[in-house]
Write a protein that holds these residues in place. Structure first.
Motif, PDB file in Angstrom:
ATOM      1  N   GLY A  42      34.064  -5.107 -27.330  1.00 61.37           N
ATOM      2  CA  GLY A  42      34.738  -4.633 -26.129  1.00 61.37           C
ATOM      3  C   GLY A  42      33.970  -4.822 -24.846  1.00 61.37           C
ATOM      4  O   GLY A  42      34.403  -4.348 -23.792  1.00 61.37           O
ATOM      5  N   LYS A  43      32.827  -5.499 -24.913  1.00 61.67           N
ATOM      6  CA  LYS A  43      32.015  -5.698 -23.710  1.00 61.67           C
ATOM      7  C   LYS A  43      31.832  -7.174 -23.428  1.00 61.67           C
ATOM      8  O   LYS A  43      32.047  -8.022 -24.289  1.00 61.67           O
ATOM      9  N   GLU A  44      31.395  -7.461 -22.211  1.00 61.35           N
ATOM     10  CA  GLU A  44      31.136  -8.839 -21.839  1.00 61.35           C
ATOM     11  C   GLU A  44      29.791  -9.299 -22.413  1.00 61.35           C
ATOM     12  O   GLU A  44      28.909  -8.490 -22.694  1.00 61.35           O
ATOM     13  N   ARG A  45      29.689 -10.601 -22.564  1.00 62.87           N
ATOM     14  CA  ARG A  45      28.425 -11.169 -23.023  1.00 62.87           C
ATOM     15  C   ARG A  45      27.365 -10.961 -21.943  1.00 62.87           C
ATOM     16  O   ARG A  45      27.614 -11.168 -20.766  1.00 62.87           O
ATOM     17  N   GLU A  46      26.171 -10.553 -22.369  1.00 58.24           N
ATOM     18  CA  GLU A  46      25.112 -10.298 -21.415  1.00 58.24           C
ATOM     19  C   GLU A  46      23.832 -11.025 -21.812  1.00 58.24           C
ATOM     20  O   GLU A  46      23.547 -11.212 -22.998  1.00 58.24           O
ATOM     21  N   LEU A  47      23.068 -11.402 -20.795  1.00 53.69           N
ATOM     22  CA  LEU A  47      21.793 -12.083 -21.022  1.00 53.69           C
ATOM     23  C   LEU A  47      20.754 -11.079 -21.486  1.00 53.69           C
ATOM     24  O   LEU A  47      20.569 -10.033 -20.870  1.00 53.69           O
TER      25      LEU A  47
END
Length: 114
Positions: A42-47
């Motif tokens: 449910g979350k965006e891809r993050e670095l």
């Protein structure tokens, strides 16, 4: 053809450790920057972390002091050592490199239980 293959994910209890690996073919990590990203449900891809051509490393604030990115040029592999894991680290972890276009692995699932 560039291929990235992640491995090392699994189920671990909070406070535990895992080491992820990203093996490459068709590209040499020694002459490219490499990143680890993650995407939780449910979350965006993050670095999460980056290692540059020169070997400098950068880690997201959320993992600084707990995760370490490294590279073995002889094995053409990049690692992500993850210590003191927390439930909020649960995500699919992806290896990424940019060489005129984005290349991604298929990801490896890390699940941290409380």
């Amino acid at each position: 053809q560039v291929q990235l293959v992640e491995s090392g994910g699994g189920l671990v209890q909070a406070g535990g450790s895992l080491r992820l690996s990203c093996a490459a073919s068709g590209i040499f990590f020694a002459i490219n920057g490499v990143d680890w990203y993650r995407q939780a449900p449910g979350k965006e891809r993050e670095l999460v972390a980056t290692i540059t051509i020169g070997g400098s490393t950068h880690h997201a604030e959320s993992v600084k002091g707990r995760f370490t990115i490294s590279r073995d040029n002889a094995k053409n592999t990049v690692y992500l050592q993850m210590n003191s894991l927390k439930p909020e680290d649960t995500a699919v972890y992806y290896c990424h490199v940019w060489v005129r276009m984005n290349y991604w692995g298929k990801g490896t699932l890390v699940t941290v239980s409380s």
